[in-house]
Design an enzyme around this catalytic site. Structure first.
Site, mmCIF file in Angstrom:
data_model
loop_
_atom_site.group_PDB
_atom_site.id
_atom_site.type_symbol
_atom_site.label_atom_id
_atom_site.label_comp_id
_atom_site.label_asym_id
_atom_site.label_seq_id
_atom_site.Cartn_x
_atom_site.Cartn_y
_atom_site.Cartn_z
ATOM 1 N N TYR A 139 -24.745 25.787 -12.862
ATOM 2 C CA TYR A 139 -24.019 24.759 -12.120
ATOM 3 C C TYR A 139 -22.852 25.405 -11.396
ATOM 4 O O TYR A 139 -22.921 26.567 -11.009
ATOM 5 C CB TYR A 139 -23.609 23.608 -13.055
ATOM 6 C CG TYR A 139 -23.319 22.376 -12.239
ATOM 7 C CD1 TYR A 139 -24.300 21.853 -11.399
ATOM 8 C CD2 TYR A 139 -22.074 21.780 -12.253
ATOM 9 C CE1 TYR A 139 -24.045 20.757 -10.605
ATOM 10 C CE2 TYR A 139 -21.808 20.676 -11.457
ATOM 11 C CZ TYR A 139 -22.795 20.172 -10.632
ATOM 12 O OH TYR A 139 -22.535 19.096 -9.825
ATOM 13 N N ARG A 192 -22.607 16.256 1.575
ATOM 14 C CA ARG A 192 -21.298 16.770 1.166
ATOM 15 C C ARG A 192 -21.476 17.531 -0.154
ATOM 16 O O ARG A 192 -21.058 17.090 -1.215
ATOM 17 C CB ARG A 192 -20.299 15.622 0.992
ATOM 18 C CG ARG A 192 -18.856 16.089 0.851
ATOM 19 C CD ARG A 192 -17.996 15.023 0.245
ATOM 20 N NE ARG A 192 -18.446 14.611 -1.081
ATOM 21 C CZ ARG A 192 -18.182 15.286 -2.196
ATOM 22 N NH1 ARG A 192 -17.524 16.407 -2.164
ATOM 23 N NH2 ARG A 192 -18.619 14.826 -3.366
ATOM 24 N N LYS A 210 -27.858 19.299 -12.120
ATOM 25 C CA LYS A 210 -27.319 18.175 -12.890
ATOM 26 C C LYS A 210 -28.290 17.754 -13.985
ATOM 27 O O LYS A 210 -27.887 17.462 -15.119
ATOM 28 C CB LYS A 210 -27.057 16.981 -11.966
ATOM 29 C CG LYS A 210 -25.850 17.137 -11.069
ATOM 30 C CD LYS A 210 -24.566 16.757 -11.784
ATOM 31 C CE LYS A 210 -23.375 16.830 -10.839
ATOM 32 N NZ LYS A 210 -22.110 16.527 -11.478
ATOM 33 N N GLU A 282 -25.306 11.600 -5.936
ATOM 34 C CA GLU A 282 -24.625 12.895 -6.035
ATOM 35 C C GLU A 282 -24.367 13.474 -4.644
ATOM 36 O O GLU A 282 -25.293 13.612 -3.840
ATOM 37 C CB GLU A 282 -25.502 13.866 -6.845
ATOM 38 C CG GLU A 282 -24.773 15.051 -7.397
ATOM 39 C CD GLU A 282 -23.725 14.671 -8.431
ATOM 40 O OE1 GLU A 282 -22.616 15.235 -8.354
ATOM 41 O OE2 GLU A 282 -24.002 13.843 -9.298
ATOM 42 N N ASP A 283 -23.109 13.806 -4.374
ATOM 43 C CA ASP A 283 -22.716 14.528 -3.165
ATOM 44 C C ASP A 283 -23.124 13.831 -1.861
ATOM 45 O O ASP A 283 -23.568 14.470 -0.908
ATOM 46 C CB ASP A 283 -23.255 15.968 -3.199
ATOM 47 C CG ASP A 283 -22.475 16.815 -4.202
ATOM 48 O OD1 ASP A 283 -21.464 16.323 -4.734
ATOM 49 O OD2 ASP A 283 -22.871 17.958 -4.463
ATOM 50 N N ASP A 305 -21.412 10.127 -9.673
ATOM 51 C CA ASP A 305 -20.683 11.109 -10.478
ATOM 52 C C ASP A 305 -19.415 11.573 -9.777
ATOM 53 O O ASP A 305 -18.404 11.839 -10.416
ATOM 54 C CB ASP A 305 -21.590 12.299 -10.786
ATOM 55 C CG ASP A 305 -20.991 13.209 -11.838
ATOM 56 O OD1 ASP A 305 -20.404 12.688 -12.810
ATOM 57 O OD2 ASP A 305 -21.087 14.438 -11.699
ATOM 58 N N ASP A 306 -19.448 11.665 -8.436
ATOM 59 C CA ASP A 306 -18.278 12.127 -7.686
ATOM 60 C C ASP A 306 -17.133 11.114 -7.771
ATOM 61 O O ASP A 306 -15.960 11.499 -7.806
ATOM 62 C CB ASP A 306 -18.649 12.365 -6.217
ATOM 63 C CG ASP A 306 -19.794 13.351 -6.092
ATOM 64 O OD1 ASP A 306 -19.648 14.481 -6.560
ATOM 65 O OD2 ASP A 306 -20.851 12.977 -5.555
ATOM 66 N N ASN A 447 -13.912 22.044 -6.105
ATOM 67 C CA ASN A 447 -14.948 23.058 -6.347
ATOM 68 C C ASN A 447 -15.516 23.554 -5.024
ATOM 69 O O ASN A 447 -15.460 22.837 -4.028
ATOM 70 C CB ASN A 447 -16.093 22.452 -7.181
ATOM 71 C CG ASN A 447 -15.698 22.235 -8.621
ATOM 72 O OD1 ASN A 447 -15.070 23.080 -9.231
ATOM 73 N ND2 ASN A 447 -16.062 21.082 -9.168
#
Length: 591
Positions: A139, A192, A210, A282-283, A305-306, A447
């Site tokens: 990850y 993203r 993930k 996600e993203d 999750d973000d 990150n």
């Protein structure tokens, strides 16, 4: 305990693996299959396993040199393997020695992915037993580089790619996936990826990574996990010109076309997998992330999750840090650099937690939280030009143009970075925090490592060793004036695997903010006095399976209280039940 080889036919061995109830209220299964599904709790089930050469090519059942003499006879493996018989532990030792010889993290990543394709149980055994060493490989930060180069390292599909070519046929595409009992989907549109921007179809590395953590850290069985990439094009010119790019070569679809496509996807998922399928976004880019979460939060079991995972893990660190900072959350003032989905998501959960503890309206508790974006401090004078998700944070104040002046004016006790821009917590900013706080809390969360707002060394040095520090990516320990400081890692991996597992094992049908608060409090409760003595506000990752079981139990408890859990009757001891349901990667015995 039945594990007998019932019969052999057509080159396949049929195993009868009938689970049985345990006193914990869960299911005992020595073969390590996750049991958190209704069908496995009610009816026995069988699995067909290939024999001979095909068995050695099946990653779920292949054990390599660990097949016993008896198994080699029963499964037609004689001559297909060298004569030595190994143990899983020896195989693990060999692979770890090999991995440690690589100097380049991406090479380790590729080696781990190849292991997963070859021997699934050994892959997860390796990851669970060496989680602190291998987590940065499978990850963040290494997965970011893997996504950037995904076209070059792509060998075989590890999930579903659903592109605009499949419009009108998404349900049909979902049915092409060989597994039927899916419990968790992680989906991205690649717009993203981490702090790296639009990587289009190559964002697949994120759902794959993930879901590997859902299994290793949270205990969801691998076959119940499905990574999906929605490919609506990319605006990354470099990728569009890359001969090895694996996605659609067109600009991103937007507006109604985009939302219609996503709606078809969400409808097909529910139709194919039912009400209890967990879809983790996600993203996605900010403008879509908030829209999708708001739109489907009332009709599907969805989790971003973000926004939510990041918020929950940061809140856990804040709750734990009170042991070092003193006071309650309501006594502190929070300043964010970054007002996107992560920053506003964290801010809202902090406000909810303070509201819950003080019984003050959330509109009031928000006033303890200030956000700085690219144009400066978010204040009421800017309200007309702000995006909707920023408006709740526009407080009465004079305009302030930069972070340093905001720190000097607001005098926060906690500084949180979610900007995605590296080195923005400068020496002057940290010194300003240290001048007004005995123990300033600095959280540089962006990150990968290159995008972190500051390093652990900088935070400790510029604050003369007084800072409490946490980051999104890992940083090494740092000694200042003879004291060893261990940075915390506010990594979503603490939360989302246990959170998702709690939803799955309780059969929850909707996510509620109270579940996120319960997860945060459960994580904070795992930090001991020994950890605090080292300046830590998160427990070590080595204990992550135990931590995830406690988080899952807390989330399930809240789901039962709210009446959205469907697995009845409720188990008496939810922590033991969670542990009994977790997938374990130990080899099965075949006969």
């Amino acid at each position: 305990m039945e594990s007998a080889l019932k019969e052999q036919r057509g080159g396949e061995s049929v195993l009868d693996l009938s689970p049985r109830a345990t006193p914990a209220g869960g299911v005992e299964d020595v073969y390590g299959e996750d049991c958190a599904t209704e069908d496995q709790l009610i009816t026995p089930w069988t699995i067909a396993v290939s024999s001979g050469y095909n068995l050695l090519r099946d990653p779920r059942y292949n054990k390599g040199l660990a097949f016993t003499e008896r198994e080699r006879d029963a499964h037609y493996l004689r001559g297909l393997l060298p004569p030595v018989i190994s143990t899983q532990e020896l195989q693990e030792k060999k692979i770890m020695q090999s991995l440690r010889q690589y100097d380049v993290p991406l090479h380790k990543y590729v080696a781990m992915m190849e292991l997963e394709e070859r021997n699934e149980r050994l892959f997860y055994k390796l990851l669970i037993d060496n989680v602190e060493e291998l987590l940065p490989i499978v990850y963040t930060p290494t997965v970011g580089e893997a996504c950037q180069k995904y076209g070059s390292i792509f060998k075989r599909p590890q999930g579903l790619y659903i592109s605009l070519k499949e419009k009108g046929r998404i349900l049909e595409v979902l049915k092409n996936w060989p597994e039927r009992s899916i419990q968790v989907i992680v989906v991205t549109d690649g717009e993203r990826i981490l702090g790296l921007g639009d990587l289009g179809c190559q964002g697949m590395g994120i759902p794959v990574g993930k879901l590997a953590l859902y299994t290793a850290l949270g205990g969801v069985r691998p076959s119940a996990c499905l990574p999906i990439t929605i490919d609506v094009g990319t605006n990354n010119e470099q990728l569009l010109k890359d001969e090895f790019y694996i996605g659609l070569r067109q600009k991103r679809a937007t507006g109604q076309e985009y939302y219609d496509f996503l709606h078809e996807f969400m409808s097909a998922v529910k139709q194919n997998y039912g009400e209890k399928i967990l879809v983790q976004f996600e993203d996605f880019a900010n403008h879509n992330a908030f829209e999708l979460l708001a739109k489907y939060g009332t009709t599907h079991l969805v989790f971003n999750d973000d926004i939510q995972g990041t918020a929950s893990v940061v809140l856990a660190g804040l709750i734990a840090s009170l042991k070092l900072l003193g006071g309650s959350l309501a006594d502190h003032t929070f300043l964010f650099l970054g007002a996107g989905e992560a920053g506003t998501g964290i801010a809202e959960l902090i406000a909810l937690e303070i509201s819950k503890k003080t019984k003050c309206p959330v509109e009031e508790t928000r006033k303890k939280i200030w956000l700085v974006d690219s144009k400066g401090l978010i204040v009421s004078g800017r309200k007309e030009t702000l995006q909707s998700f920023k408006k709740p944070w526009a407080h009465e104040h004079e305009p302030v143009n930069n972070l340093l002046d905001a720190v000097k004016t607001i005098k926060p006790t906690v500084l949180i970075g979610t900007s995605g821009v590296g080195r923005t917590f400068t020496k002057e900013v940290i010194e300003a925090m240290a001048s007004t706080n005995e123990r300033p809390l600095i959280m540089a969360l962006s990150n990968p490592t290159s995008q972190a707002e500051c390093t652990a060394e900088e935070a400790y040095t510029w604050s003369e060793g007084r800072a409490v520090f946490a980051s999104g990516s890992p940083f090494p320990s740092f000694e200042y004036n003879g004291k060893l400081n261990i940075p915390g890692q506010a990594n979503n991996c603490y939360i989302f695997p246990g959170f998702g597992f709690g939803l799955v094992m309780s059969g929850t049908i909707r996510v509620h903010d109270d579940m996120l608060l319960a997860a945060s409090e459960a994580l904070a409760a795992q930090v001991t006095e020994e950890h605090f003595a080292k300046g830590m506000i998160y427990p070590p990752f080595a204990d992550i399976r135990k931590i995830s079981a406690h988080i899952a139990a807390s989330v399930a408890t809240k789901a039962y209280e709210l009446g959205v859990a469907t697995r009845l009757p409720r188990p008496a001891n939810l922590v033991k039940y969670a542990e009994s349901c977790m997938y374990t990667p130990n080899y099965r015995s075949y006969r």
